[in-house]
Write a protein that holds these residues in place. Structure first.
Motif, mmCIF file in Angstrom:
data_model
loop_
_atom_site.group_PDB
_atom_site.id
_atom_site.type_symbol
_atom_site.label_atom_id
_atom_site.label_comp_id
_atom_site.label_asym_id
_atom_site.label_seq_id
_atom_site.Cartn_x
_atom_site.Cartn_y
_atom_site.Cartn_z
ATOM 1 N N VAL A 172 0.725 -1.249 0.048
ATOM 2 C CA VAL A 172 -0.124 0.025 -0.072
ATOM 3 C C VAL A 172 0.890 0.957 0.189
ATOM 4 C CG1 VAL A 172 -1.622 1.467 1.417
ATOM 5 C CG2 VAL A 172 -1.931 -1.098 1.130
ATOM 6 N N ALA A 175 -4.178 6.248 0.094
ATOM 7 C CA ALA A 175 -5.144 6.162 0.725
ATOM 8 C C ALA A 175 -6.490 6.866 -0.006
ATOM 9 C CB ALA A 175 -5.236 6.327 2.408
ATOM 10 N N TRP A 177 -7.449 2.803 0.019
ATOM 11 C CA TRP A 177 -6.926 1.609 -0.793
ATOM 12 C C TRP A 177 -7.715 0.486 -0.466
ATOM 13 C CZ3 TRP A 177 -2.012 1.569 -3.230
ATOM 14 C CH2 TRP A 177 -1.546 0.132 -3.725
ATOM 15 N N PRO A 184 -5.281 -5.035 -5.615
ATOM 16 C CA PRO A 184 -5.454 -3.891 -4.882
ATOM 17 C C PRO A 184 -6.093 -2.888 -5.814
ATOM 18 C CG PRO A 184 -3.181 -4.011 -5.906
ATOM 19 C CD PRO A 184 -3.989 -5.470 -6.142
ATOM 20 N N TYR A 185 -6.717 -1.921 -5.099
ATOM 21 C CA TYR A 185 -7.206 -0.583 -5.995
ATOM 22 C C TYR A 185 -6.994 0.702 -5.080
ATOM 23 C CZ TYR A 185 -9.997 -4.106 -8.138
ATOM 24 O OH TYR A 185 -10.541 -5.356 -8.752
ATOM 25 N N TRP A 186 -6.390 1.600 -5.901
ATOM 26 C CA TRP A 186 -5.792 2.942 -4.888
ATOM 27 C C TRP A 186 -6.727 3.946 -5.444
ATOM 28 C CZ3 TRP A 186 -1.632 6.585 -7.073
ATOM 29 C CH2 TRP A 186 -1.475 7.540 -6.047
#
Length: 201
Positions: A172, A175, A177, A184-186
């Motif tokens: 990570v 944020a 996240w 993952p998706y930011w």
């Protein structure tokens, strides 16, 4: 099998604020179980090459304001571009959210996260102030004094460190996240893809 999503967040983040209600709506719509994890974004920045706002280049700071105003208008969410209490330490609010999660579950943590974001960006309140945090907890229907007492315990602070360690281990670097099925998706601007993941499963 109930689908799960790990939600890494920094309570003072404007993008956490902007995306939180939409994320909460998606969670309800698709009946997803959320694991709310406030983490130390400053520590993560130090390891991942991120910079605190004051140290960013002027052109990046200027464009950030354009983006915040654009998203505020698009989402219909009130937002002061330069709120009275920002930058602000996020640890006290993170401790409160974790205390709510441990005592009342992830739904309580989600509720407080939304209220804390609104406190900073819509209401210009100081979320580093204990009395303000106790009041926010009270507005959510909790015993604010009791929750603030729990937030000061070693157990809550240990969870905060664990969530931060987990965030670092998961690569990570910002944020909000979201992690769905290990992917993952930011950023709140990736919620369309988060929804596709929820729908797919």
């Amino acid at each position: 099998m109930t689908q799960t999503c790990t939600y890494y967040l920094a309570p003072p983040s404007p993008y956490v604020y902007l995306g939180h209600q939409r994320f909460a709506d998606l969670v309800r719509q698709y009946q997803v179980q959320v694991d709310v994890r406030p983490f130390d974004l400053g520590r993560v920045f130090g390891l991942s090459g991120g910079l605190p706002l004051a140290k960013r280049a002027p052109q990046r700071q200027a464009y950030r304001l354009v983006e915040l105003e654009r998203w505020s208008r698009y989402l219909g969410k009130p937002l002061h571009l330069q709120p009275q209490f920002f930058p602000v330490a996020g640890d006290p609010a993170a401790f409160l959210i974790i205390a709510a999660k441990l005592a009342h579950g992830n739904d309580a943590a989600m509720d407080l996260t939304g209220r804390i974001g609104s406190a900073v960006w819509a209401e210009q309140r100081n979320i580093a102030d204990d009395a303000t945090l106790a009041a926010i907890a009270g507005e959510a229907g909790f015993d604010g004094a009791a929750l603030m007492k729990a937030a000061a315990t070693a157990a809550v602070q240990a969870e905060y460190q664990r969530y931060t360690d987990d965030a670092i281990a998961a690569n990570v670097f910002g944020a909000p996240w979201y992690v769905v099925d290990g992917e993952p998706y930011w950023g709140q601007d990736r919620l369309d893809f988060v929804e596709r993941a929820f729908r797919r499963d």
